[in-house]
Design an enzyme around this catalytic site. Structure first.
Site, short mmCIF file in Angstrom:
data_model
loop_
_atom_site.label_atom_id
_atom_site.label_comp_id
_atom_site.label_asym_id
_atom_site.label_seq_id
_atom_site.Cartn_x
_atom_site.Cartn_y
_atom_site.Cartn_z
N GLY A 33 -7.60 1.88 -3.07
CA GLY A 33 -6.19 1.92 -2.72
C GLY A 33 -5.62 3.31 -2.82
O GLY A 33 -6.37 4.28 -2.97
N ASN A 34 -4.32 3.43 -2.73
CA ASN A 34 -3.67 4.74 -2.85
C ASN A 34 -2.36 4.57 -3.61
O ASN A 34 -1.97 3.47 -3.97
CB ASN A 34 -3.46 5.35 -1.46
#
Ligand code: CTP
Ligand code: CA
Length: 232
Positions: A33-34
């Site tokens: 993810g980020n």
């Protein structure tokens, strides 16, 4: 400022905003993810609503409360975000891609949790490239549509933030590219933001700094301006 609603400069306009960051599962408990929180996208959706637009907000892993008066579609992965955007693409007048879309995803997703090994040997995660949703939108853009991309850049040995942003604007060919400087106390999770707004040719139209809502207002000002001069 008071809500302009049906007298606003986006009245009668259908706006799709993507927000947050996509997550790509590795196995049932893990993901790639980020750090995107969705704050800038949510501010854009609320600002567009208050200017009279009919807003669809595609939210990827955002934990903020759903804004009132906006149709919210919650998604997790890039494939789900792409599907939600595609569903609303044809009726949209303005599409704002503020979501941080994962560039890669694991080539395969484990159907059970990957266990820790006892011998210290770990299998690498094979990645495949995700489709570029913004590029697909630009390719298939209808004449009445205004497409806005976002770009998170840092400077590096090749050039500064603006250098990379201008190159990306020309590559992406979105009507507007909102260039965001990542790092410092700006960007991910911060209440304020600082952006430069570029044309498809990489020319600077303006810049804005302030709350995410103020930045949203500046971005939508440029959207209204380019739509107004597009001969509609
Ligand atoms: N974007 C997208 N689909 C992807 C990757 C990005 O639609 N698979 C969109 C983002 O929502 C954003 C714009 O493209 O509006 C630019 O994203 P960015 O990550 O800055 O650009 P990339 O082309 O992915 O380049 P890089 O990450 O290598 O800088
Ligand atoms: Ca990217």
């Amino acid at each position: 400022p008071a809500t302009a609603g049906e007298n606003g400069d986006l009245a009668g306009t259908r706006v799709v905003v993507t927000a947050g960051g996509t997550r790509e599962p590795i196995d049932p408990v893990r993901f790639l993810g980020n750090r995107s929180t969705g704050m800038q996208g949510y501010a854009l959706a609320a600002e567009a609503r208050d200017r009279g637009a009919e807003v669809v907000l595609v939210a990827a892993n955002v934990i903020l409360p759903d804004p009132e008066g906006v149709s919210v579609v919650h998604v997790e992965t890039t494939a789900q975000l792409a599907e939600a955007v595609d569903e609303h693409r044809l009726t949209a007048d303005v599409i704002v891609m503020s979501a941080a879309v994962a560039d890669f995803r694991p080539a395969s997703v484990g159907d059970h949790k990957t266990k820790k090994t006892s011998d210290g040997v770990v299998a690498p995660i094979q990645l495949v490239v995700n489709p570029d949703i913004l590029a697909g939108l630009v390719e298939r853009r209808a004449p009445h549509q205004t497409i806005v991309g976002f770009a998170a850049e840092t400077g590096d040995a090749d050039g500064d933030v603006l250098f990379h942003g201008r190159a990306k604007a020309r590559r992406k060919k979105a009507d507007l590219l909102v260039l965001n400087e990542v790092g410092h106390d700006l960007g991910f999770g911060a209440p304020t933001n600082a952006v430069t707004i570029l044309t498809a040719d990489g020319e600077t139209l303006g810049s804005a700094e302030g709350s995410k809502r103020e930045v949203a207002a500046a971005v939508l000002d440029q959207v209204v301006t380019v739509r107004g001069t597009a001969g509609t």
